[in-house]
Design an enzyme around this catalytic site. Sequence first.
Site, PDB file in Angstrom:
ATOM      1  N   ARG A 170       0.852  -1.182   0.000  1.00 55.35           N
ATOM      2  CA  ARG A 170       0.000   0.000   0.000  1.00 55.35           C
ATOM      3  C   ARG A 170       0.888   1.231   0.000  1.00 55.35           C
ATOM      4  O   ARG A 170       1.975   1.213   0.571  1.00 55.35           O
ATOM      5  CB  ARG A 170      -0.793   0.031   1.312  1.00 55.35           C
ATOM      6  CG  ARG A 170      -2.167  -0.564   1.249  1.00 55.35           C
ATOM      7  CD  ARG A 170      -2.814  -0.665   2.641  1.00 55.35           C
ATOM      8  NE  ARG A 170      -2.123   0.016   3.715  1.00 55.35           N
ATOM      9  CZ  ARG A 170      -2.446   1.217   4.158  1.00 55.35           C
ATOM     10  NH1 ARG A 170      -3.433   1.900   3.627  1.00 55.35           N
ATOM     11  NH2 ARG A 170      -1.793   1.772   5.165  1.00 55.35           N
ATOM     12  N   ARG A 174      -2.868  10.872   1.033  1.00 52.78           N
ATOM     13  CA  ARG A 174      -3.789  11.684   1.840  1.00 52.78           C
ATOM     14  C   ARG A 174      -4.329  12.827   1.007  1.00 52.78           C
ATOM     15  O   ARG A 174      -3.557  13.619   0.482  1.00 52.78           O
ATOM     16  CB  ARG A 174      -3.045  12.287   3.027  1.00 52.78           C
ATOM     17  CG  ARG A 174      -2.769  11.280   4.079  1.00 52.78           C
ATOM     18  CD  ARG A 174      -2.212  11.988   5.301  1.00 52.78           C
ATOM     19  NE  ARG A 174      -1.698  10.982   6.222  1.00 52.78           N
ATOM     20  CZ  ARG A 174      -0.866  11.233   7.195  1.00 52.78           C
ATOM     21  NH1 ARG A 174      -0.440  12.461   7.396  1.00 52.78           N
ATOM     22  NH2 ARG A 174      -0.449  10.274   7.988  1.00 52.78           N
ATOM     23  N   ARG A 247      19.662  -5.893   8.451  1.00 54.80           N
ATOM     24  CA  ARG A 247      20.033  -4.803   7.563  1.00 54.80           C
ATOM     25  C   ARG A 247      20.656  -3.740   8.434  1.00 54.80           C
ATOM     26  O   ARG A 247      20.256  -3.555   9.580  1.00 54.80           O
ATOM     27  CB  ARG A 247      18.797  -4.228   6.856  1.00 54.80           C
ATOM     28  CG  ARG A 247      18.597  -4.862   5.501  1.00 54.80           C
ATOM     29  CD  ARG A 247      17.648  -4.082   4.624  1.00 54.80           C
ATOM     30  NE  ARG A 247      16.436  -3.667   5.287  1.00 54.80           N
ATOM     31  CZ  ARG A 247      16.017  -2.407   5.350  1.00 54.80           C
ATOM     32  NH1 ARG A 247      16.733  -1.441   4.830  1.00 54.80           N
ATOM     33  NH2 ARG A 247      14.879  -2.116   5.942  1.00 54.80           N
ATOM     34  N   ARG A 278      18.935   9.872   4.191  1.00 55.72           N
ATOM     35  CA  ARG A 278      18.321  11.041   4.813  1.00 55.72           C
ATOM     36  C   ARG A 278      19.310  11.756   5.720  1.00 55.72           C
ATOM     37  O   ARG A 278      20.361  11.207   6.064  1.00 55.72           O
ATOM     38  CB  ARG A 278      17.047  10.692   5.561  1.00 55.72           C
ATOM     39  CG  ARG A 278      17.196   9.668   6.636  1.00 55.72           C
ATOM     40  CD  ARG A 278      15.858   9.467   7.343  1.00 55.72           C
ATOM     41  NE  ARG A 278      16.048   8.643   8.525  1.00 55.72           N
ATOM     42  CZ  ARG A 278      15.156   8.515   9.493  1.00 55.72           C
ATOM     43  NH1 ARG A 278      14.007   9.135   9.418  1.00 55.72           N
ATOM     44  NH2 ARG A 278      15.399   7.750  10.530  1.00 55.72           N
ATOM     45  N   GLU A 304      22.477   9.523   7.008  1.00 53.40           N
ATOM     46  CA  GLU A 304      22.197   8.085   7.160  1.00 53.40           C
ATOM     47  C   GLU A 304      22.438   7.367   5.851  1.00 53.40           C
ATOM     48  O   GLU A 304      21.913   7.781   4.813  1.00 53.40           O
ATOM     49  CB  GLU A 304      20.726   7.903   7.525  1.00 53.40           C
ATOM     50  CG  GLU A 304      20.495   7.732   8.998  1.00 53.40           C
ATOM     51  CD  GLU A 304      19.024   7.500   9.300  1.00 53.40           C
ATOM     52  OE1 GLU A 304      18.519   8.245  10.129  1.00 53.40           O
ATOM     53  OE2 GLU A 304      18.392   6.597   8.696  1.00 53.40           O
ATOM     54  N   TYR A 352      11.462  -6.611  14.585  1.00 53.66           N
ATOM     55  CA  TYR A 352      11.463  -5.151  14.676  1.00 53.66           C
ATOM     56  C   TYR A 352      10.309  -4.707  15.574  1.00 53.66           C
ATOM     57  O   TYR A 352       9.160  -5.044  15.320  1.00 53.66           O
ATOM     58  CB  TYR A 352      11.322  -4.472  13.295  1.00 53.66           C
ATOM     59  CG  TYR A 352      11.279  -2.976  13.483  1.00 53.66           C
ATOM     60  CD1 TYR A 352      12.463  -2.254  13.594  1.00 53.66           C
ATOM     61  CD2 TYR A 352      10.078  -2.298  13.655  1.00 53.66           C
ATOM     62  CE1 TYR A 352      12.451  -0.892  13.850  1.00 53.66           C
ATOM     63  CE2 TYR A 352      10.054  -0.937  13.917  1.00 53.66           C
ATOM     64  CZ  TYR A 352      11.246  -0.244  14.013  1.00 53.66           C
ATOM     65  OH  TYR A 352      11.230   1.098  14.284  1.00 53.66           O
ATOM     66  N   ASP A 354       8.686  -1.184  17.372  1.00 55.70           N
ATOM     67  CA  ASP A 354       8.748   0.227  17.732  1.00 55.70           C
ATOM     68  C   ASP A 354       8.826   0.294  19.251  1.00 55.70           C
ATOM     69  O   ASP A 354       8.534  -0.688  19.946  1.00 55.70           O
ATOM     70  CB  ASP A 354       7.497   0.957  17.211  1.00 55.70           C
ATOM     71  CG  ASP A 354       7.723   1.511  15.804  1.00 55.70           C
ATOM     72  OD1 ASP A 354       8.872   1.859  15.482  1.00 55.70           O
ATOM     73  OD2 ASP A 354       6.747   1.589  15.033  1.00 55.70           O
TER      74      ASP A 354
END
Length: 378
Positions: A170, A174, A247, A278, A304, A352, A354
């Site tokens: 997806r 917005r 990674r 970034r 990064e 992973y 958060d």
Amino acid sequence: MKYDYLVVGSGLFGAIFAHEATKKGKKVLVVDKRSNIAGNIYTKEVEGINVHEYGAHIFHTNNKKVWQYVNQFAEFNRFTNSPVANYKGELYSLPFNMYTFNKMWGVVTPEEATKKIEEQRKEITHEPTNLEEQAISLVGRDIYEKLIKGYTEKQWGRDCKDLPSFIIKRLPVRLTFDNNYFNALYQGIPVGGYTKMVENMLEGIEVRLNTDYLENKEELDQLADKVVYTGPIDAYFNYQLGTLEYRSVRFETELLDIPNFQGNAAVNYTDRETPWTRIIEHKWFEFGKDKDGNDIDKTVISREYSSEWKPGDEPYYPVNDERNNKLYAKYKELADQNGKVIFGGRLGMYKYFDMDAVIAEALNCVKENLGEQYDRDK
Ligand code: FDA
């Protein structure tokens, strides 16, 4: 035994477990092989700026219990993540929203934006066979070329035509003027930095830094009844079944003698030619102010770079493909047979998480091992 629990790792998982166990009257020793507490959420103060040493960390959650829990250790500011994309000097708002579409095509209404996207999506008339076709079929060629292609290729080190389509399922679009990246009820950065927050969790608890558990295992195991291990699960078992893959990210951090480098905490470089993915400008997580509320005349930035991981490198993101998931399942079987050790956190569970998820996991682990106190499902 001198301690009830030996907690290996002073990251978020270990610190919360240690805090809750201590609160329940248990005697706890925390060890960490690094010279600092807080694991990957460690922040270091440089010229009044809290630098996120292991990558930008923005706390965001929809879980009210977790939010209330974490607020006892820190006050959170009102930081809202609104990254900017830089494509060869053209700046776009992220995530894709009406500001992005206006800049890209000059469209003004949601209806015009929808029409433009729909027109461009038609380019792909068959089932997408690679990531490039998949992205174009979702948002059209212009957004793909300028905002997705280069960034994704740098992240994966491969051409989008050679990446499978399923990587992107997806792409949120917005049709509002909303730059708030996370759809989260609660969001912010702990005032004073994450290290201070973890320090508060570990208050009154014995912590030994520069102590590698695996190198001193025999001796440390004798100190406690139970071990909570938040290091890599394969390392615990001496890689006997093989090595789990990650990674990696590499950071180049610089202190600059100017007050403002890019005017935003995060700018993504979405062209392929710029080698970094970034740049983080740390002071904007705290609105450019020091702890006394004064403007800071210097700034710290981190470039990064996505990088290949090899054993021995700092593990960042687990690669949850079929091979690694199967290998993890085998290690998990070994772990489940070990009555003395609890495996937790992102490395111990090879997943992973958060920060809000790791807090929920830690509290759940406390509940399972130390009795009723918190129920993440209620
Ligand atoms: P963590 O890795 O923090 O702690 C493990 C500790 O164990 C470390 O301190 C390590 O030194 C120690 N250890 C390991 N082996 C040992 C040994 N043998 N002996 C002694 N000590 C040992 N989340 C979010 O909500 N918002 C965000 O913006 C981000 N951003 C982000 C960026 C990047 C680049 C990454 C990789 C991750 C994020 N995260 C995030 C996720 C966040 O970093 C994560 O949820 C927590 O750091 C996990 O905490 P743990 O305690 O599980 O691990």
